[in-house]
Structures are given as structure tokens and as C-alpha cells.
Motif scaffolding. Structure first.
Motif, PDB file in Angstrom:
ATOM      1  N   TYR A   1     -11.833  -9.278  -6.948  1.00 12.91           N
ATOM      2  CA  TYR A   1     -13.341  -9.527  -7.006  1.00 12.91           C
ATOM      3  C   TYR A   1     -13.871 -10.169  -6.221  1.00 12.91           C
ATOM      4  CZ  TYR A   1     -18.082  -9.957  -9.018  1.00 12.91           C
ATOM      5  OH  TYR A   1     -19.304  -9.964  -9.245  1.00 12.91           O
ATOM      6  N   GLY A   2     -13.277 -11.639  -6.160  1.00 17.09           N
ATOM      7  CA  GLY A   2     -13.911 -12.444  -5.229  1.00 17.09           C
ATOM      8  C   GLY A   2     -14.231 -12.389  -3.826  1.00 17.09           C
TER       9      GLY A   2
ATOM     10  N   ARG B   1      -6.510  -4.257   1.817  1.00 20.43           N
ATOM     11  CA  ARG B   1      -7.671  -3.727   2.431  1.00 20.43           C
ATOM     12  C   ARG B   1      -9.067  -4.396   2.224  1.00 20.43           C
ATOM     13  NH1 ARG B   1      -7.131   0.551   6.529  1.00 20.43           N
ATOM     14  NH2 ARG B   1      -4.821   1.045   5.976  1.00 20.43           N
ATOM     15  N   GLN B   2      -9.676  -5.212   3.234  1.00 18.42           N
ATOM     16  CA  GLN B   2     -10.868  -5.775   3.066  1.00 18.42           C
ATOM     17  C   GLN B   2     -12.155  -4.907   3.201  1.00 18.42           C
ATOM     18  OE1 GLN B   2     -11.162  -9.151   2.319  1.00 18.42           O
ATOM     19  NE2 GLN B   2     -13.171  -8.389   1.943  1.00 18.42           N
ATOM     20  N   HIS B   3     -12.782  -4.895   2.205  1.00 15.10           N
ATOM     21  CA  HIS B   3     -14.205  -4.245   2.241  1.00 15.10           C
ATOM     22  C   HIS B   3     -15.238  -5.367   2.905  1.00 15.10           C
ATOM     23  CE1 HIS B   3     -13.088  -1.673  -1.409  1.00 15.10           C
ATOM     24  NE2 HIS B   3     -12.251  -1.581  -0.350  1.00 15.10           N
TER      25      HIS B   3
ATOM     26  N   PRO C   1     -18.944  -8.037  -0.713  1.00 15.84           N
ATOM     27  CA  PRO C   1     -17.950  -6.955  -1.723  1.00 15.84           C
ATOM     28  C   PRO C   1     -17.599  -7.663  -2.848  1.00 15.84           C
ATOM     29  CG  PRO C   1     -16.914  -7.603   0.304  1.00 15.84           C
ATOM     30  CD  PRO C   1     -18.392  -8.025   0.697  1.00 15.84           C
ATOM     31  N   HIS C   2     -17.578  -6.898  -3.940  1.00 10.42           N
ATOM     32  CA  HIS C   2     -16.652  -7.383  -4.992  1.00 10.42           C
ATOM     33  C   HIS C   2     -15.859  -6.169  -5.525  1.00 10.42           C
ATOM     34  CE1 HIS C   2     -18.678 -11.307  -4.836  1.00 10.42           C
ATOM     35  NE2 HIS C   2     -19.792 -10.569  -5.044  1.00 10.42           N
TER      36      HIS C   2
ATOM     37  N   LEU D   1     -18.309  -3.371  -6.765  1.00 10.11           N
ATOM     38  CA  LEU D   1     -19.727  -3.513  -7.456  1.00 10.11           C
ATOM     39  C   LEU D   1     -20.606  -4.104  -6.423  1.00 10.11           C
ATOM     40  CD1 LEU D   1     -20.156  -5.439 -10.891  1.00 10.11           C
ATOM     41  CD2 LEU D   1     -21.349  -6.484  -8.659  1.00 10.11           C
ATOM     42  N   GLY D   2     -20.008  -4.818  -5.467  1.00  9.69           N
ATOM     43  CA  GLY D   2     -21.184  -5.548  -4.640  1.00  9.69           C
ATOM     44  C   GLY D   2     -21.706  -4.520  -3.528  1.00  9.69           C
ATOM     45  N   LEU D   3     -20.852  -3.478  -3.325  1.00  6.38           N
ATOM     46  CA  LEU D   3     -21.361  -2.332  -2.207  1.00  6.38           C
ATOM     47  C   LEU D   3     -21.846  -1.060  -2.896  1.00  6.38           C
ATOM     48  CD1 LEU D   3     -18.399  -2.736   0.251  1.00  6.38           C
ATOM     49  CD2 LEU D   3     -20.327  -4.060   0.042  1.00  6.38           C
TER      50      LEU D   3
END
Length: 353
Positions: free
Chosen positions: A112-113, A135-137, A150-151, A169-171
Motif C-alpha cells: 500500500y505505502g 511492479r511499481q505503479h 499509488p496505493h 486506491l490511489g489511482l
């Protein structure tokens, strides 16, 4: 603790995350009455906020929700004792959800973080190896204080096939990744699916081939159908509470018969019930009941061994340090209190083992 009955594990936030728990707790559940025994500490470990079970082996996995995130694997003894099998870093911050693929070969984790998803291979004993993929969003959403980046909040493999859904959630985005079973790497979708701006998708549940997604930030539940390529089509959308004031959706679950969905509402501290239209699949608000505590973060639906008996709902109320048992009305779906209140420090997850 009762000597028979099935094992139930409870995750918690520990002091490392400002919580009052000590690690992973274990209880026994009477599958006829639904009653849970007084929990005891099965393993002291930092902030095991989410738990998952191997599909075949007696192995439990925990997401260590820390700045330097980790996953741990534990062998489950018949009495519920846990023996550490291994720990691996996730490569991300504050992992909050994890799951094992249906073939038992890989563990996927949502960080999440940092807004990333990691994959660890599992050996024949269920022990996680070195990370196979991360995989990094990237990006942000319109809610400045919650969507500044991103979260990733959930990583859930389909029960068949190689698709892994990751909810960010963040995107305001759902990613339908494809997992290569030979390498453990994730192939991103050509076009990730974006929800309505400001939804803040948190968790999803499946029923009859459909997906139901909670919006933590806008207080919604939305049903979708998924095409073979991961494209989603909206079936219907509903509010998740009749209460006034802020609401933060958390867990979502569907009854085994597929007729009812449930959403935990933090803020009003209720469990909302939705009927799922058999033809359209649209969720329709049917009512809600108090969660029996403060800040219901997670719940689990479990059956009775009696074919005529009720299903049970177990709610982890994070801020009141309680786990509450409910009986589910077979006709209306509404939960009613059905057991003693259990004390657990900052409970965050309930898992039938």
C-alpha cells in the motif's frame, strides 16, 4: 481454548504500527454454534495485518505491514501453534494484502505505502523464495490527501487461470495482470481499468463470474463483468450506508449462495447488506446492522456444518479491540449478534484455516 472445532487465525497491528496487538492469534470455532473460543497468541510477529492460507498445505502467510515490508510463512500445527518457515522482504512499503495462487506456486502481495505489487515463488513446502517480480505503479488521483500517489490495496489471483487483479486506491484503477507461472513475473494489461474519479477502490469480491468492488473514498459498491482481456463493464452501483457523515468502506464479501454481498463501513461502524440481482448482477442496498464495535476493518463469512444451520459473520473491530460473531438471516441476509465478544488488540484480519 476448546480442544476441537476448526482453527481461526486473527491478524493484528502491533506496536510497530501503533497498535495494541502482539502478532497472530488463534481461536477455535464451533462449526455448529459459530462460537469462537478465547483467542491466544500463536506467533509474536510485527504487524501481521493480513493473513492468507496455502490452498493445499498447512501453511499460513502474513503481510508484515512495515515501512520495509515483509511476508512471513508459518507451519500450522494441529493445535494452532505456528512455526516460522521463512521471511522475505516485499520490496515495498506497508504491505496490506496477500494471496496465494490457486496452484500454490506463488504468493502475491499488495504494498500500500509504495503502490506496488510483488511476487514470491513458493517451494514444495510452501516456503517463499526470493522475490520474482515487483511492479511499481505511478500516478495520482483527485483526492489530494489520500490519492497523492499509488496505493495498491489488494492483490487477488483468479481461482482459475493466470490472472491477478490488483486494486489501487490511489489511482482509481484495477489492473488485470497476467502471471507467468514459469517465471513468476507479471505482465501488465494493455489498458488498466479506471473507476470513477475519487472512488478509491479498496477490495473486490467475486460472485457468479462477476466482480464487486468497494470504494473506500466515495462510499460505494459497484458490480462489474470482466471480459477475457480484463476489460470491465459496470453492472450497477449503490451507496453503502444510510448513515450521515464520513464513511470509509473496508472489507467486502459474498455469501456462498451468491445472493448477498456485505461491506464493512468504518465511521458509521456498520455492516451493510446488498442483494445481488440474479439477472443483472447489480447490487441493491438491503439494510445494515451495527458492527458491535468501532472501525470494522475486516470480516469473514463461515458456514455451519448443519445443512439447515445459519451462516456466521465474524467482524474485526480495529479500534475497539473486539471480534464479534453474527448470525446471518437466511432470508434477509441481515446479521444479528450471535456469540460472545472477544478481546483482541487491534484486530485487522480474520481467517478460517
Amino acid at each position: 481454548m476448546m480442544s476441537d472445532g476448526e482453527l481461526v487465525f486473527i491478524g493484528s497491528y502491533t506496536a510497530e504500527a501503533g497498535g495494541r496487538g502482539e502478532g497472530i492469534y488463534v481461536s477455535r470455532r464451533d462449526p455448529r454454534t459459530g462460537e469462537l473460543s478465547a483467542p491466544r497468541l500463536a506467533a509474536a510477529t510485527p504487524s501481521p495485518s493480513f493473513l492468507a492460507r496455502h490452498p493445499r498445505l498447512p501453511v499460513l502467510y502474513a503481510a508484515g505491514e512495515l515501512t520495509e515490508g515483509q511476508v512471513t510463512a508459518w507451519a500450522i500445527a494441529e493445535d494452532g501453534d505456528l512455526t516460522l518457515l521463512g521471511t522475505q522482504p516485499t520490496g515495498g512499503e506497508h504491505p496490506c494484502h496477500l494471496a496465494v495462487t490457486a496452484d500454490g506456486a506463488h504468493l502475491v502481495t499488495a504494498n500500500y505505502g509504495s503502490g506496488s505489487v510483488s511476487v514470491h515463488p513458493l517451494d514444495l513446502l510452501g516456503v517463499p523464495g526470493a522475490r520474482a517480480d515487483l511492479r511499481q505503479h505511478a500516478g495520482s488521483g483527485p483526492v489530494a490527501d489520500r490519492q497523492e500517489g499509488p496505493h495498491a490495496h489488494m492483490a487477488t489471483p483468479d481461482p482459475d487461470g493466470d490472472r491477478v487483479w490488483v486494486v489501487d486506491l490511489g489511482l482509481d484503477t484495477l489492473f488485470a495482470y497476467t502471471l507467468d507461472p514459469s517465471t513468476g513475473t507479471l505482465e501488465p494489461p494493455a489498458t488498466p481499468f479506471r473507476t470513477r474519479p475519487g472512488t478509491g477502490p479498496r477490495h473486490l469480491a467475486r460472485a457468479d463470474g462477476r466482480l464487486y468492488v468497494t470504494g473506500e473514498l466515495d462510499g460505494s459498491i459497484t458490480g462489474y463483468t470482466a471480459a477475457a482481456d480484463g476489460a470491465l463493464t459496470e453492472l450497477g452501483r449503490s451507496r453503502i450506508t444510510d448513515a450521515d457523515g464520513p464513511v470509509h468502506a473496508s472489507e467486502i464479501g459474498v455469501r456462498a449462495d451468491g445472493h448477498f454481498a456485505y461491506v464493512a463501513n468504518r465511521g458509521p461502524d456498520t455492516i451493510a447488506v446488498f442483494t445481488l440481482d440474479t439477472a443483472s448482477g447489480a447490487p441493491e442496498f438491503a439494510g445494515e446492522a451495527p458492527s458491535g464495535g468501532e472501525w470494522p476493518r475486516h470480516f469473514a463469512i463461515m458456514p455451519s456444518v448443519d445443512p439447515e444451520g445459519p451462516e456466521f459473520l465474524y467482524v474485526a473491530n480495529e479500534r475497539s479491540d473486539t471480534v464479534i460473531t453474527f448470525r446471518l438471516d437466511p432470508e434477509t441476509g441481515i446479521p444479528a449478534p450471535g456469540g460472545p465478544v472477544l478481546g483482541v488488540g487491534t484486530p485487522t484480519c480474520i481467517l478460517r484455516a
